[in-house]
Design a protein around this motif. Sequence first.
Motif: not given
Length: 221
Positions: A110-129
């Motif tokens: 998904x690319x680096x910037x989208x990955x960082x956004x996804x990591x932020x969502x994981x910090x809020x409780x979502x899993x990586x998928x």
Amino acid sequence: MTDSDVALRDSALAPGVERVAHVRLSTEHGEFLAVGYLDRIRGDEQIALVYGDIEGEGALTRLHSECLTGDAFGSKHCECGDQLSAALRAIVAEGRGVLIYLQGHEGRGIGLLAKLKAMALQAEGLDTVEANLALGLPADARDYRVAAEMLHDLGVRSVRLMSNNPLKRDALLRHGIRIDEQVPLLIPPREENLAYLVTKRERFGHHLPHLDLDRTAAPQP
């Protein structure tokens, strides 16, 4: 495989991929032959690190998806950097093998910037998928066509694949690379990445028998 073998062998690659350069690369793990390729379809620059004579059958092989945070910065949120080092050490210990480092695979494609956004969502409780899907992106967008074509070009007919991911095995088989063995590449989990690894096991089918699923997996920070 020698430098001249790579330089002189007629390319067996598809028209969309071009072998561009090769050079000896001395690393902390050993001296490899770095073979550079250009994927003309996607525009990605790819590299294979070759150790010893890999032509023919049973070359120890790692397809490593780029992960800037893990490979370069040593992030504890994944096991990528540790897997990269472990794979290179295993290839040198084996005496022959190849690591293909796949650009364009950051964040499972998904690319680096989208990955960082996804990591932020994981910090809020979502899993990586869930995080990828919440961004409107695929759970896994990686393609392994170019890896198979590079292996064909390097004269590799079958591999002992260092991977826990069944999708990599299936992709190589689809593209004409036989799998002699799937070799686990297991890294001890950390508190920071245990939930992430459990998700890979449960949602993607990764073979991770070393995980202690009785532990309480805290949400990924």
